[in-house]
Design a protein around this motif. Sequence first.
Motif, mmCIF file in Angstrom:
data_model
loop_
_atom_site.group_PDB
_atom_site.id
_atom_site.type_symbol
_atom_site.label_atom_id
_atom_site.label_comp_id
_atom_site.label_asym_id
_atom_site.label_seq_id
_atom_site.Cartn_x
_atom_site.Cartn_y
_atom_site.Cartn_z
ATOM 1 N N GLY A 84 -9.488 -4.193 -15.534
ATOM 2 C CA GLY A 84 -8.126 -4.461 -15.981
ATOM 3 C C GLY A 84 -7.846 -5.938 -15.909
ATOM 4 N N THR A 85 -6.738 -6.358 -16.554
ATOM 5 C CA THR A 85 -6.409 -7.786 -16.576
ATOM 6 C C THR A 85 -5.347 -8.150 -15.559
ATOM 7 O OG1 THR A 85 -4.795 -7.274 -18.265
ATOM 8 C CG2 THR A 85 -6.934 -8.051 -19.019
ATOM 9 N N GLY A 86 -4.694 -7.135 -14.985
ATOM 10 C CA GLY A 86 -3.605 -7.426 -14.044
ATOM 11 C C GLY A 86 -2.343 -7.841 -14.781
ATOM 12 N N ASN A 107 -2.597 3.069 -17.071
ATOM 13 C CA ASN A 107 -2.932 2.979 -15.645
ATOM 14 C C ASN A 107 -3.264 4.355 -15.077
ATOM 15 O OD1 ASN A 107 -2.707 0.269 -15.578
ATOM 16 N ND2 ASN A 107 -0.675 0.200 -14.631
ATOM 17 N N ASP A 135 1.955 10.379 -10.913
ATOM 18 C CA ASP A 135 0.572 10.890 -10.968
ATOM 19 C C ASP A 135 0.122 11.343 -9.589
ATOM 20 O OD1 ASP A 135 -0.603 8.723 -9.442
ATOM 21 O OD2 ASP A 135 -0.324 7.450 -11.211
ATOM 22 N N GLY A 154 -0.727 -5.520 -17.252
ATOM 23 C CA GLY A 154 0.019 -4.361 -17.771
ATOM 24 C C GLY A 154 1.397 -4.201 -17.143
ATOM 25 N N LEU A 155 1.458 -4.141 -15.815
ATOM 26 C CA LEU A 155 2.748 -3.895 -15.150
ATOM 27 C C LEU A 155 3.666 -5.103 -15.255
ATOM 28 C CD1 LEU A 155 1.692 -1.889 -11.966
ATOM 29 C CD2 LEU A 155 2.842 -1.055 -14.014
ATOM 30 N N SER A 173 1.401 7.920 -7.290
ATOM 31 C CA SER A 173 2.415 6.884 -7.470
ATOM 32 C C SER A 173 3.427 7.336 -8.511
ATOM 33 C CB SER A 173 1.766 5.570 -7.874
ATOM 34 O OG SER A 173 0.801 5.794 -8.857
ATOM 35 N N LYS A 187 -6.672 5.164 -16.006
ATOM 36 C CA LYS A 187 -7.689 4.397 -15.276
ATOM 37 C C LYS A 187 -7.736 4.744 -13.791
ATOM 38 C CE LYS A 187 -6.342 0.264 -16.692
ATOM 39 N NZ LYS A 187 -6.277 -1.206 -16.773
ATOM 40 N N TYR A 188 -6.553 4.858 -13.160
ATOM 41 C CA TYR A 188 -6.535 4.951 -11.694
ATOM 42 C C TYR A 188 -6.287 6.368 -11.166
ATOM 43 C CZ TYR A 188 -6.000 -0.015 -12.541
ATOM 44 O OH TYR A 188 -6.174 -1.289 -13.003
ATOM 45 N N ARG A 247 -3.856 -7.600 -8.875
ATOM 46 C CA ARG A 247 -4.459 -6.270 -8.886
ATOM 47 C C ARG A 247 -4.758 -5.898 -7.443
ATOM 48 N NH1 ARG A 247 -9.190 -5.206 -11.622
ATOM 49 N NH2 ARG A 247 -8.193 -3.368 -12.475
ATOM 50 N N ILE A 248 -4.798 -4.598 -7.175
ATOM 51 C CA ILE A 248 -5.109 -4.196 -5.793
ATOM 52 C C ILE A 248 -6.570 -4.517 -5.506
ATOM 53 C CG2 ILE A 248 -5.261 -2.278 -4.167
ATOM 54 C CD1 ILE A 248 -2.876 -1.062 -5.628
ATOM 55 N N ILE A 279 2.034 -5.980 -7.411
ATOM 56 C CA ILE A 279 1.364 -5.481 -8.630
ATOM 57 C C ILE A 279 2.156 -5.785 -9.890
ATOM 58 C CG2 ILE A 279 -0.037 -3.624 -7.604
ATOM 59 C CD1 ILE A 279 2.273 -1.734 -8.380
#
Length: 527
Positions: free
Chosen positions: A473-475, A416, A443, A477-478, A503, A419-420, A462-463, A456
């Motif tokens: 993303g697939t939503g 993440n 981060d 991971g978290l 975050s 990516k973010y 996903r946001i 999330i």
Amino acid sequence: MRAPSPAKTLLLLWGIAAVVLAGGLLLARQERQVRTERDRTPLRAFATTAQGQLQRLEDLYQDHLVRLGREVVPDPQRAGRMADEITGILQISLLHPTTSGVQDTHIPVNASPDGPVPLPAFATAPGLTSGSLVLLDESRLFNRDSGWVDEPGKPLLFHVRRSSSEVAVIAVSRSLVADSITGWLRAWAEKSFAPVRVTGGPDQLRAEGRVLAGAGEAAAADPPDLLMPLRSRFGSYDLASWDLRRTLVRYHPAALAVTATLAIVIGVLGFIVFLAQRRAHAIAAARVSFVNRVSHELRTPLTNILLNIDLATELAEDDPQESTRRLDLVRLEARRLGRLIENVLTFSRAEDGRTEARITTTACVPADIVTAVIEQFLPGFQRGGLTIARTDENTAAPCLCDPDALAQILGNLLSNVEKYAPHGTVSIATTHAGGELSIRVTDEGPGIPREAAERIFHPFERIHSHIHEGATGTGLGLAIARDLATRLGGTLALLPTATGRGSCFELRVPAPPAPSPASASSIAPPA
Ligand code: ADP
């Protein structure tokens, strides 16, 4: 067949609830008529006056007939003219006693609306047959100056004695006179009914059942509560009066309660079904979007791998350094692919309830796990210009935990970041103390809005949920990371950052120190 939309189901069930409620209200409704007697003094006074007026008209009419009977002459033309001045005269006859009737004179004046008028004759006249004659009692007509012959089966006749040997008999049309009286009465009642109207009614002055004047709304179907007939030879007049009626409405409490309960139950049921259906729809939509996302996610690294392998092969001889760099990129993409597949498999295993079996606790060194995961991301981080600030506290000693689960959680967190939050610094702080291992990943990316902080962690959330919006993303991971953390007996939470930017995710899992090999062998059973 497609299932109806949640909104349609809700509308349908609420519609049924409304119908049940309306039906129940109808069933529970009880009506009772309450009758209140009225003060009818003005109506009675009016009845007396109206009766007086009718009598006066009749007397007046009679006076005209007497005058006509006395003054009429046997000449038909003159007699006709005289009779025309009086309403309802059909025929004038001059009768003489003891003769055979040949000296009698009959003068027709008007055509009768009820058919031809029979000729009157004395019953004593010799040689007469009753045929189309009205036979009269001679002595009765000569005994009185004038009067009515109003007998059933005979036309309405008025007789006037002209001399001891002649009687005038006038045939009168009852209906023509009645029309005239009714017209007069209607005009008169228009003003005279006023005091009755003041009391409100319902009251009616009627001729042959037709209303001449009225007050208030009479219920046409109900018979009058008081009927005052007005006497008249010519027609039937009356005054009809109704009492006041009120309808009292009440609802049967038990029926009402049952209906309301039923309607509420159906309404609530509708809402529950609506929520369940909406959830099912959302899950179905999320699954479709999940399949789309996974396919999309798989395609990107695959394309990159194929492209870089082609380039590495082409450059192998001319530019071995670039060729190696390309192969490094292939490795990077292959790892990304591996992580994605691992996540999808973990998710589908969790769906089947099989993830629990995958948690295997062994002795492992936390620092080694963190190093191995960071190594996977290092090339990607470097390419994006992301710096890693790593701190370790007491992480070199082995502890008991599931290294694969730990690596998957940290891998998802760092993926993440890649990516973010691909710029700035990512700090990875690992601490092992008091039998607990904590890893904090902070981060400097855009951060996560407060309202999305819990969302999330749910699958597919996903946001930016649109496939072309933000990083792909697939939503999952978290959601997977938190699920694994929970199964390890720990937590994964989003913490507020000190700067308010970026975050910060914190993983805490129980990790008791692993027994040293020496102590392990001392407690191990003899082989
Ligand atoms: P995915 O990354 O596949 O969309 P995740 O479950 O890993 O799914 O993340 C859920 C969402 O949380 C992401 O779509 C992203 O919007 C947000 N998110 C996760 N980590 C970060 C981060 N470090 N910075 C900003 N947003 C993040």
